[in-house]
Write a protein that holds these residues in place. Structure first.
Motif, PDB file in Angstrom:
ATOM      1  N   PRO A  18      14.757 -53.323  58.208  1.00  0.00           N
ATOM      2  CA  PRO A  18      14.009 -52.593  59.393  1.00  0.00           C
ATOM      3  C   PRO A  18      14.733 -51.446  59.563  1.00  0.00           C
ATOM      4  CG  PRO A  18      14.181 -54.614  59.783  1.00  0.00           C
ATOM      5  CD  PRO A  18      14.431 -54.673  58.928  1.00  0.00           C
ATOM      6  N   VAL A  19      15.728 -51.628  59.099  1.00  0.00           N
ATOM      7  CA  VAL A  19      16.468 -49.905  59.060  1.00  0.00           C
ATOM      8  C   VAL A  19      15.417 -48.719  58.501  1.00  0.00           C
ATOM      9  CG1 VAL A  19      18.857 -48.859  58.622  1.00  0.00           C
ATOM     10  CG2 VAL A  19      18.419 -50.591  60.372  1.00  0.00           C
ATOM     11  N   LEU A  20      15.717 -49.640  57.156  1.00  0.00           N
ATOM     12  CA  LEU A  20      14.900 -48.465  56.185  1.00  0.00           C
ATOM     13  C   LEU A  20      13.279 -47.704  56.497  1.00  0.00           C
ATOM     14  CD1 LEU A  20      16.331 -50.085  53.149  1.00  0.00           C
ATOM     15  CD2 LEU A  20      16.398 -47.726  53.696  1.00  0.00           C
ATOM     16  N   GLU A  21      12.526 -49.153  56.771  1.00  0.00           N
ATOM     17  CA  GLU A  21      11.148 -48.914  57.887  1.00  0.00           C
ATOM     18  C   GLU A  21      11.559 -47.666  58.909  1.00  0.00           C
ATOM     19  OE1 GLU A  21       8.284 -49.657  56.377  1.00  0.00           O
ATOM     20  OE2 GLU A  21       8.874 -51.603  54.804  1.00  0.00           O
ATOM     21  N   ALA A  22      11.987 -48.021  59.951  1.00  0.00           N
ATOM     22  CA  ALA A  22      12.079 -46.834  60.309  1.00  0.00           C
ATOM     23  C   ALA A  22      12.732 -45.569  60.126  1.00  0.00           C
ATOM     24  CB  ALA A  22      13.654 -47.256  61.490  1.00  0.00           C
ATOM     25  N   ALA A  68       8.362 -45.251  50.113  1.00  0.00           N
ATOM     26  CA  ALA A  68       7.513 -46.670  50.173  1.00  0.00           C
ATOM     27  C   ALA A  68       9.511 -47.301  50.239  1.00  0.00           C
ATOM     28  CB  ALA A  68       7.189 -47.430  49.577  1.00  0.00           C
ATOM     29  N   VAL A  69       9.350 -48.152  50.878  1.00  0.00           N
ATOM     30  CA  VAL A  69      10.546 -48.899  51.052  1.00  0.00           C
ATOM     31  C   VAL A  69      10.420 -50.515  50.056  1.00  0.00           C
ATOM     32  CG1 VAL A  69      12.417 -50.776  52.645  1.00  0.00           C
ATOM     33  CG2 VAL A  69      11.376 -48.691  53.130  1.00  0.00           C
ATOM     34  N   ARG A  77      12.790 -45.025  48.608  1.00  0.00           N
ATOM     35  CA  ARG A  77      12.070 -44.042  48.068  1.00  0.00           C
ATOM     36  C   ARG A  77      10.748 -43.236  48.029  1.00  0.00           C
ATOM     37  NH1 ARG A  77      13.142 -46.991  42.398  1.00  0.00           N
ATOM     38  NH2 ARG A  77      14.679 -49.142  42.710  1.00  0.00           N
ATOM     39  N   LEU A  78      11.201 -41.965  47.765  1.00  0.00           N
ATOM     40  CA  LEU A  78      10.022 -40.836  48.111  1.00  0.00           C
ATOM     41  C   LEU A  78       8.870 -41.439  46.845  1.00  0.00           C
ATOM     42  CD1 LEU A  78      11.972 -38.075  49.348  1.00  0.00           C
ATOM     43  CD2 LEU A  78      10.861 -39.716  50.660  1.00  0.00           C
TER      44      LEU A  78
END
Length: 146
Positions: A18-22, A68-69, A77-78
């Motif tokens: 959830p932290v990465l998605e945020a 995406a995560v 990752r960009l």
């Protein structure tokens, strides 16, 4: 409340995705558009502080849908490659990129990160870490561990 070591570890693991998605949502949202800025000057002492005497070597706009995560590796990752013309480097001898600052889609400081040539371990990796005015830079990898 004091937590047991296993309980604390379980909570931290559950929060990683959830932290990465945020973080990704901050990059893709906003009216300004996210961007990655490469600098040669030393990284500021305090996180997010204005770089001392730092002129940007290059600003690379990041389009929406920029990455995406990865839930298997807990990484953001960009999408790469990313390219932009170099505007602030020495045209004769080149200028080494030392670090990068990422601004989110609202124009706010998102993160400062390491920069290296491809394969040398930086969070942001370039085809070459020495940049020349008038040429283009290519970001070959941009991976942030969660």
């Amino acid at each position: 409340m004091d937590l047991g070591a296993q309980h604390q570890a379980a909570r931290e693991a559950a929060a990683r995705l959830p932290v990465l998605e945020a973080g990704l949502a901050l990059l893709t949202g906003g009216a300004v558009g996210a961007r990655l800025v490469l600098y040669s000057a030393p990284l500021p002492v305090a996180p997010g502080e204005t770089p001392p005497e730092a002129a940007a070597l290059v600003e690379i706009p990041l389009a929406t849908g920029i990455g995406a995560v990865d839930p298997e590796t807990y990484q953001l990752r960009l999408d790469t490659p990313l390219e932009a013309p170099i505007t602030g480097a020495d045209p004769a001898t080149g200028t080494a990129a030392a670090w990068a600052r990422i601004y989110d889609g609202h124009g706010d400081w998102w993160a400062d990160c390491t920069v290296s040539a491809a394969g040398d371990g930086g969070e942001v990796q370039l085809d070459s870490s020495v940049l020349y005015q008038g040429a283009s830079v290519r970001v070959t990898s941009a991976v942030f561990q969660g």
